[in-house]
Design an enzyme around this catalytic site. Structure first.
Site: not given
Ligand code: GLU
Length: 276
Positions: A239-241, A237
Site C-alpha cells: 500500500a505504501k509503495r 508494504r
C-alpha cells in the site's frame, strides 16, 4: 453461518493489498457456504467519489469475487450514527472538542503524555455558548472503560484483552462528517449481522475502540481475523509503495483478474504487479 464483509472507502483506487483483504474475507465465508457483503464506507463526503465506487465494483468482479445482498452505503445510514451519538452523549460519555488541527498536532507532540494521542485538552471544558463554533465529538475513554468494565475479543482464535486507553479520546463525530470510521464501522458490522471481520493488521489497534463501542451500545462482537499486510520483494508494504499498480491499472492492461486472485491466495504477487 459465517457472514464476512469487505468495507473499502471510495477515496482512491484499490491496490493489491485491498484485493488480498477482500479475497480472504470472501473465501472465509464461501468456504462455509456463508455470505460475503460489500459495504462502501463513504461518510467522508469531501474525499469519497462515485467514480471510485464504480471502479471498486468492477475491480472486485474482475478478481472473481461475488457478494450477497445489495451494497450498503454508509452515507445513507447517517441517522443510525446520529442516534448512537445521541445515546452516548446522553450517558455523558462524549464531549465536544474545539481544538484546531494545529492545536492538536502541538498537543500531541508535547513532551509529556503518550505520543500521537490526543491529551484531552477539551475534556471538562465549559462548552456553553460555544456550540456554534466548529467542533467534533470525542469519546471520554476513561469514563467509557469504567462503564464497560473488562473486555476482550477473539482474534483468529486468540483472546485479546481490550486496552482502548492507548487510543486516547477518539473522535466519534467529526467537524466535517457526522460520524467517524470507528462509530460507523461498529454499528454497521452489527446491523449487517457480520460474524467475522477480516482486515489488515493496520486496523488491529482500532479494534480496541470498536470492542468498547460494542459494549457501550449493546451490540454483538464478531470474531476478528487481522491478517498480515502484503509486502513487496523489498519487504515494504504494498500500500505504501509508490509504484504499486492499482487493480484498475492491471484490469485495464488486460491482466487476468482471477489469476491475480489465485496468486494472492498463495500470498504471491502477480508478475505484472512489479510493473507500473
Ligand atoms: N473502510 C476502511 C478502509 O478502507 C476499512 C474498514 C474495516 O475493514 O474495518 O480502510
Amino acid at each position: 453461518m459465517i457472514t464476512s464483509r469487505f468495507a473499502p472507502s471510495p477515496t482512491g483506487r484499490l491496490h493489491l493489498g485491498h484485493a488480498f483483504s477482500a479475497i480472504r474475507a470472501h473465501d472465509l465465508a464461501r468456504a462455509e457456504g456463508g455470505s460475503f457483503l460489500l459495504r462502501i464506507e463513504d461518510i467522508d463526503g469531501t474525499r469519497s467519489r462515485a467514480e471510485h465506487v464504480q471502479t471498486i465494483v468492477a475491480d472486485l468482479a474482475w478478481l472473481g469475487l461475488t457478494w450477497d445482498r445489495p451494497v450498503v452505503f454508509q452515507s445513507e445510514r447517517l441517522d443510525r450514527y446520529a442516534a448512537a451519538l445521541q445515546q452516548l452523549r446522553g450517558e455523558g460519555l462524549l464531549y465536544p472538542c474545539f481544538c484546531t488541527r494545529s492545536e492538536i498536532a502541538e498537543a500531541m507532540n508535547a513532551p509529556h503524555g503518550p505520543v500521537g494521542v490526543y491529551p484531552g485538552t477539551c475534556r471538562g471544558v465549559d462548552a456553553r455558548g460555544r456550540m456554534d463554533e466548529p467542533h467534533c465529538w470525542r469519546l471520554d475513554i476513561a469514563a467509557a472503560v469504567a462503564r464497560a468494565g473488562p473486555l476482550d475479543w477473539n482474534d483468529g482464535g486468540e483472546t485479546i484483552r481490550v486496552v482502548p486507553e492507548e487510543q486516547g479520546d477518539v473522535v466519534l463525530a467529526r467537524k466535517d462528517a457526522p460520524a467517524s470510521y470507528h462509530l460507523a464501522v461498529t454499528i454497521d458490522d452489527a446491523a449487517q449481522g457480520v460474524t467475522d471481520v477480516v482486515r489488515g493488521r493496520d486496523l488491529f489497534a482500532a479494534t480496541h475502540v470498536h470492542r468498547l463501542l460494542q459494549a457501550l451500545l449493546g451490540l454483538p462482537t464478531p470474531r476478528y481475523h487481522h491478517h498480515e499486510l502484503l509486502t513487496g520483494p523489498d519487504g515494504e508494504r504494498l500500500a505504501k509503495r509508490h509504484n504499486a499498480p492499482t487493480l484498475t491499472a492491471l484490469r485495464e492492461r488486460g491482466v487476468d483478474g482471477r489469476a491475480v486472485a489465485d496468486d494472492l491466495r498463495r500470498r504471491q504477487l502477480p508478475n505484472d504487479a512489479s510493473r507500473t
